[in-house]
Design an enzyme around this catalytic site. Structure first.
Site, PDB file in Angstrom:
ATOM      1  CG  ASP A  47       0.124  10.235   2.245  1.00 58.38           C
ATOM      2  OD1 ASP A  47       0.032  10.424   1.022  1.00 58.38           O
ATOM      3  OD2 ASP A  47      -0.033   9.117   2.778  1.00 58.38           O
ATOM      4  CD  GLU A 224      -6.160   7.849  -2.162  1.00 57.61           C
ATOM      5  OE1 GLU A 224      -6.722   6.808  -1.796  1.00 57.61           O
ATOM      6  OE2 GLU A 224      -4.954   7.885  -2.486  1.00 57.61           O
TER       7      GLU A 224
END
Length: 734
Positions: A47, A224
């Site tokens: 991420d 997401e």
């Protein structure tokens, strides 16, 4: 403010305009870039977020995991630093072991950071996995912290920015924050995940409080990891889809929609809404058959030449876990070029993730000044002085600090600046670009254009200017992250030179840092080749069921009728150990080919019909297959390209998303044999009209495998529904 790496170069270069080849030599260092770029400091760095600090370094921030195999301890938002975005060094964690937000439950993890520079300070947003004020184990919330430098010290806010959002006895996925500042100065935060969808909420001017009610911008159970940029007047929502963390069958990818407002509605390239049950999404990044799978959860930035790039994580399918199988997924950080083709972002023109590349971001220019030394390489320095790593003009009228090197050709120049006087900016020949309290102004001779600059200019801003021919485009933003707060374009009149003298201009007091000039990037404008069917080499139009078909667990309810194979969707499946569903197979031709079918499956919309589906399959065995089907996943209808295989004594299953289905959907699997490895590669494509195709990811089978191709219709029989296959056609690959 970093060392002026080429100050001595200014003393030896002549003042003639720099040629294109010389610019390339100065601004584009050679050498092969090997992914993952996080390898020197971490085995996993998921991420990733990225920003260029005012000190001239690039910083990346990762989710909370152990960095190395065998380490065992989670780092709370680890930070890495780089001068070139290729070679990274770990510089510490944002938070220590005992430094959780005051509202976090003990043992909470901090995930998915987003980093911004807002109004003179660094602001980090992140997910808190367990909030003490709520009774649930996974009552996610969004936290925020501030710092004076990219490495801290970070100060938590006393309460969540976005609190846990209950949904019955559970909580919506309040995760994966991404901040965006619009041209009117309004600040927004995007957040959310599969359970609950993606949302946007307005923030207060300081970025630390929520204003008003949030708006949903993408459907739940599909997206997401949102990230929003503004490009050519559109707002682009890029988000990750499918599963992030299924080890060797992780099918994560990045999809996009765009809108004319930061609140949406976001539509894909075919006009399909991201908020619909049959949710759209234009592919940005997909796995391509090399070792990288699960490519997603990204951040974007612009290099000094104007080229956009993407940092993202991926999984090495040969080494998918950090330590033991089915533990932490090993997701290192990768770097690849991001192109804009026909109005849409796409990584490497659609070629997907690279293992090695000679392309690298331009992070130093033929002018490259961080003002850590003196003003060598500059003239007209009266009234200018280096101070604490930047140069400042003390005021007292208008002054220009001029580079000894003249500029010519298509260029991108930029500087960080802070205005305390009337105006400040850049000079390019007889053109100027200035920032003031009144806005951003581009002037060339008697021509001039201006745009408002919200928030004033009394904080550090980034001013980036491109010169292409006679066209000057200027942008002011905070950190090169795709959210310019002002943009102006001006065509310079003939006879007004926009090359030659280059310098910093101050009307009154001003401060400058990180001044660069580089050859303007050359945009890639054509997509990488996509599969195209060649000569038809085999088909069944379903007048009858021809003898080439073979059944695994024959279903007597499947019958040919009225020129179609009508197959009632079975109450069974292939995934897992049940293996009750039938499979209709045929042996494919050798070599490269494309198999296509047209299937009508009325799954309705919005209602839950898990997991009724029908489509194509590449099949080795019940535990080793890839299926491409339109499928009901909770309230959504998706085209999923799923893969099951045995790994470490268990079955692993994951999916990749390939376009949006209609009631009637066309599906393709494009097969090729990798000449280097002998592996069988199957790339998936789907179409809503049989003419316009969306191509997604690649699943592979081993060199010794002999996959057959065929049809499936399974996943649940209630309510009853028929899958009608019009044909199966096999074309020569092209």
């Amino acid at each position: 403010m970093r060392i002026a790496a080429i100050a001595a170069l200014f003393l030896t270069l002549l003042t003639a305009p720099l040629t294109e080849s010389a610019a390339a030599d100065a601004a584009e260092p050679g050498g092969v870039v090997t992914n993952p770029v996080s390898k020197d400091f971490a085995d996993t760095f998921a991420d990733p977020a990225v920003i260029r600090g005012l000190d001239g370094y690039w910083y990346s921030y990762g989710t909370s995991d152990p960095l190395r195999e065998g380490e065992g301890e989670h780092h709370r938002l680890p930070i890495a630093r780089s001068t070139d975005l290729v070679d990274w060094t770990y510089v510490g964690d944002a938070f220590g072991a005992d430094d959780l937000p005051p509202y976090a439950a003990p043992g909470s993890l901090l995930w998915a950071p987003d980093i911004r520079y807002l109004d003179g300070r660094y602001v980090m947003y992140f997910t808190v996995t367990n909030t003490a004020t709520a009774p649930h184990q996974w009552d996610y919330s969004i936290g925020v912290a501030t710092a004076p430098t990219p490495t801290g010290p970070w100060t938590h806010q006393s309460a969540p920015l976005v609190a846990p959002r209950p949904s019955g006895s559970d909580y919506w996925n309040t995760i994966d924050p991404a901040q965006f500042t619009d041209v009117d100065g309004r600040k927004y935060l995007y957040f959310g995940g599969f359970f609950g969808g993606l949302w946007v909420t307005e923030l207060a001017p300081d970025g630390l409080k929520v204003v008003g009610e949030p708006t949903q911008v993408a459907v739940d159970n599909k997206f997401e990891g949102s990230y929003v940029v503004r490009h050519d007047g559109y707002y682009y929502l890029l988000a990750s889809s499918a599963n992030c963390c299924a080890g060797p069958t992780t099918g994560y990818s990045v999809l996009a929609g765009r809108a004319t407002s930061p609140r949406g509605p976001f539509l894909d390239r075919e006009g399909q809404p991201l908020l619909a049950s049959r949710a759209g999404g234009t592919p940005v990044l997909d796995q391509n058959g090399n070792k990288w799978i699960g490519t997603g959860h990204h951040a974007q930035f612009t290099d000094l030449s104007g080229q956009d790039w993407m940092l993202y994580h991926a999984i090495d399918r040969t080494d998918p876990f950090l330590d033991e199988p089915y533990g932490i997924n090993e997701r290192p950080m990768l770097l690849d070029r991001l192109d804009w083709i026909d109005g849409w972002p796409v990584v490497r023109a659609g070629a997907g993730p690279s293992e090695e590349s000679r392309e690298r971001p331009v992070t130093s220019g033929f002018v490259d000044e961080g003002f850590s030394g003196d003003l060598s390489g500059w003239r007209d320095a009266r009234g200018w002085a280096v101070h604490e790593g930047y140069v400042r003009h003390a005021g007292g009228g208008t002054a220009t600090l001029t580079a000894e090197r003249s500029l010519g050709g298509d260029l991108r120049v930029e500087t960080d600046l802070r205005l305390t006087g009337k105006a400040a900016g850049l000079r390019l020949g007889r053109a100027s670009v200035t920032v003031s309290e009144n806005g951003l102004t581009v002037s060339a001779g008697r021509a001039s254009r201006r745009a408002a600059l919200p928030g004033g200019a009394a904080t550090w801003r980034n001013l980036a200017v491109t010169v292409k021919g006679r066209t000057i485009t200027a942008e002011v933003g905070s950190a090169r992250l795709g959210d310019p707060q002002a943009t102006v374009t001006l065509d310079a009149p003939r006879g007004v030179p926009v090359s030659g003298a280059f310098g910093l201009v101050a009307q009154g007091a001003a401060e400058f840092d990180n001044v660069s000039a580089a050859r303007l990037f050359r945009p890639v404008t054509r997509m990488a080749p996509q599969p195209r069917p060649g000569r038809l080499i085999d088909s069944d139009e379903f007048d009858t069921l021809d003898d080439a078909w073979q059944w695994v667990r024959q279903d007597p309810a499947a019958k040919v009728s009225d020129g179609a194979l009508r197959w009632p969707v079975q109450d069974g499946d292939l995934s897992g150990t049940g293996n009750k569903a039938g499979v209709l197979l045929r042996t494919p031709p050798p070599g490269d080919y494309i198999v296509e079918t047209k299937v009508t499956l009325d799954l309705g919309e919005d209602t839950v019909r898990n997991y009724q589906q029908a489509g194509l399959v590449a099949y080795v065995s019940d535990d080793d297959f890839a299926r491409l089907s339109q499928v009901a996943i909770w309230n959504t209808r998706q085209v999923e390209y799923g893969r099951e295989l045995p790994f470490a004594g268990r079955l692993s299953y994951g999916g990749n998303i390939v376009g949006a289905p209609a009631t009637t959907t066309w599906l393709r699997l494009a097969h090729r044999v990798d000449p280097a490895t002998g592996e069988h590669e199957f790339r998936a494509g789907s179409s809503r009209d049989g003419k316009t195709w969306t191509w997604g990811g690649v699943w592979t089978f081993g060199e010794d495998a002999a996959p057959r191709i065929g049809l499936i219709a399974h996943g649940g029989s209630q309510p009853p529904v028929n899958a009608d296959f019009d044909y199966v056609r096999i074309y020569q690959g092209a």
